[in-house]
Write a protein that holds these residues in place. Structure first.
Motif, PDB file in Angstrom:
ATOM      1  N   THR A  35       0.813  -1.212   0.000  1.00 15.32           N
ATOM      2  CA  THR A  35       0.000   0.000   0.000  1.00 15.32           C
ATOM      3  C   THR A  35       0.841   1.253   0.000  1.00 15.32           C
ATOM      4  N   ALA A  36       2.032   1.175   0.595  1.00 18.84           N
ATOM      5  CA  ALA A  36       2.895   2.345   0.619  1.00 18.84           C
ATOM      6  C   ALA A  36       3.474   2.635  -0.755  1.00 18.84           C
ATOM      7  N   THR A  37       3.761   1.588  -1.519  1.00 15.67           N
ATOM      8  CA  THR A  37       4.310   1.807  -2.850  1.00 15.67           C
ATOM      9  C   THR A  37       3.267   2.327  -3.831  1.00 15.67           C
ATOM     10  N   GLN A  38       1.948   2.163  -3.551  1.00 15.29           N
ATOM     11  CA  GLN A  38       0.915   2.658  -4.432  1.00 15.29           C
ATOM     12  C   GLN A  38       0.824   4.165  -4.323  1.00 15.29           C
ATOM     13  N   PRO A  39       0.904   4.916  -5.411  1.00 21.35           N
ATOM     14  CA  PRO A  39       0.864   6.370  -5.337  1.00 21.35           C
ATOM     15  C   PRO A  39      -0.488   6.875  -4.872  1.00 21.35           C
ATOM     16  N   ALA A  40      -0.471   8.032  -4.241  1.00 27.97           N
ATOM     17  CA  ALA A  40      -1.699   8.575  -3.652  1.00 27.97           C
ATOM     18  C   ALA A  40      -2.637   9.150  -4.696  1.00 27.97           C
ATOM     19  N   GLY A  41      -2.118   9.632  -5.817  1.00 27.69           N
ATOM     20  CA  GLY A  41      -2.956  10.273  -6.815  1.00 27.69           C
ATOM     21  C   GLY A  41      -3.477   9.356  -7.896  1.00 27.69           C
ATOM     22  N   THR A  42      -3.459   8.058  -7.674  1.00 25.78           N
ATOM     23  CA  THR A  42      -3.952   7.123  -8.684  1.00 25.78           C
ATOM     24  C   THR A  42      -5.460   7.237  -8.810  1.00 25.78           C
ATOM     25  N   PRO A  43      -6.011   7.237 -10.037  1.00 28.24           N
ATOM     26  CA  PRO A  43      -7.463   7.364 -10.197  1.00 28.24           C
ATOM     27  C   PRO A  43      -8.193   6.131  -9.701  1.00 28.24           C
ATOM     28  N   VAL A  44      -9.368   6.347  -9.153  1.00 29.52           N
ATOM     29  CA  VAL A  44     -10.184   5.256  -8.644  1.00 29.52           C
ATOM     30  C   VAL A  44     -10.809   4.518  -9.833  1.00 29.52           C
ATOM     31  N   PRO A  45     -10.727   3.198  -9.900  1.00 27.03           N
ATOM     32  CA  PRO A  45     -11.308   2.482 -11.040  1.00 27.03           C
ATOM     33  C   PRO A  45     -12.821   2.645 -11.084  1.00 27.03           C
ATOM     34  N   ARG A  46     -13.346   2.794 -12.274  1.00 27.71           N
ATOM     35  CA  ARG A  46     -14.789   2.963 -12.454  1.00 27.71           C
ATOM     36  C   ARG A  46     -15.492   1.630 -12.319  1.00 27.71           C
ATOM     37  N   PRO A  47     -16.528   1.565 -11.522  1.00 26.99           N
ATOM     38  CA  PRO A  47     -17.280   0.305 -11.426  1.00 26.99           C
ATOM     39  C   PRO A  47     -18.117   0.071 -12.680  1.00 26.99           C
ATOM     40  N   THR A  48     -18.585  -1.138 -12.818  1.00 30.37           N
ATOM     41  CA  THR A  48     -19.389  -1.510 -13.989  1.00 30.37           C
ATOM     42  C   THR A  48     -20.705  -0.756 -14.022  1.00 30.37           C
ATOM     43  N   GLN A  49     -21.251  -0.439 -12.871  1.00 31.58           N
ATOM     44  CA  GLN A  49     -22.529   0.264 -12.828  1.00 31.58           C
ATOM     45  C   GLN A  49     -22.423   1.664 -13.419  1.00 31.58           C
TER      46      GLN A  49
END
Length: 297
Positions: A35-49
């Motif tokens: 989790t620390a290596t994941q950047p903070a500004g990554t976009p949230v994936p869009r759900p199928t709905q």
């Protein structure tokens, strides 16, 4: 022998527990590192709905466009339907003449085309906003659906039940698909994964920005707040809490000091008013006595 066996069993248990401990300890550490290596500004994936709602909005816009264009080629159906409704006019309305019927038939496609252009642009704009993850887009979809249902637009809920009518297939099929797609978009936007996605993309308020209240909420010290909420004390919000704390003891001392003087002045004014009333009463009695004497004389 028994002591040696018990001691060897204890050693095996200790070594077994020591061997399993690093595995249980390193697993949370690996998760934290991932989790620390994941950047903070990554976009949230869009759900199928959300993707389903975007596609449904686009389909609804296409259905509205096709239905409005088909009206330009259905003059005979518009003419016959207008003539049928003209045979039984509503109470208080006169029957239209033949020329008025023709003018109305020619004006219906133009008026529907104008309204459809506005509606198609609104649907495409809201679909693009939902795809970008705008927080307000889910409420825009719901509001646009309610507004179109009340105004009788070509994507309103009424056209779902109009599939059984005698309208031409070139008109009722695109309106039916548009209305169904709009309902699917509304349902997909209000589902829990879509709500969580839009809430994650909600704009974050800066740290120094004043807090906002509701319409009837209390007003914060920094300004803003509710429209009908209680206002802060004059000068208290701008000067700060320290100024108000210093002013409160001084105000209390001033009130306590000026309290006896105010009570005395009130008593004096009351006594003066009583004396003035007594003098006025004596004058009126003296005038009445003098008038009675003159009449007797």
């Amino acid at each position: 022998m028994s002591d040696a066996r018990s001691a060897s069993g204890r050693n095996r248990r200790n070594t077994g527990s020591d061997a399993t401990e690093p595995v249980s300890v390193t697993k949370p550490a690996a998760k934290k590192q991932a989790t620390a290596t994941q950047p903070a500004g990554t976009p949230v994936p869009r759900p199928t709905q959300v993707l389903l709602a975007v596609v449904a909005l686009v389909v609804s816009a296409l259905g509205v466009a096709v239905a409005s264009i088909s009206l330009f080629f259905l003059h005979s159906w518009l003419l016959t339907s207008t003539e049928k409704s003209n045979k039984h006019p509503a109470k208080g309305k006169k029957a239209l003449t033949h020329q008025q019927i023709i003018d109305q038939v020619h004006s219906v496609p133009k008026s529907q085309a104008t309204a459809s252009v506005v509606l198609v642009l609104a649907l495409v704009f809201v679909a693009f906003a939902a795809y970008r993850g705008r927080y307000w887009s889910r409420w825009a979809v719901l509001g646009l659906w309610v507004l179109s249902s009340f105004t009788g637009a070509l994507c309103s809920l009424n056209y779902i039940f109009a599939i059984r009518s005698s309208s031409p297939l070139a008109f009722k099929l695109p309106t039916f698909l548009s209305a169904v797609a709009f309902v699917v978009a509304v349902v997909a936007v209000l589902l829990r994964p879509s709500a969580a996605y839009f809430n994650q993309n909600k704009p974050v308020r800066p740290a120094g920005a004043p807090a906002r209240g509701g319409l009837f909420g209390p007003r914060p010290a920094g300004g803003g707040g509710g429209l009908f909420g209680p206002r802060p004390a004059a000068g208290g919000a701008s000067r700060g809490g320290a100024a108000t704390r210093e002013a409160q003891p001084a105000a209390a001392a001033g009130v306590s000091a000026s309290g006896p003087d105010r009570s005395r002045s009130k008593k004096r004014s009351a006594e003066a008013q009583a004396v003035a009333k007594g003098a006025d009463l004596a004058r009126t009695r003296a005038k009445a006595a003098s008038k009675s004497r003159r009449t007797e004389a």
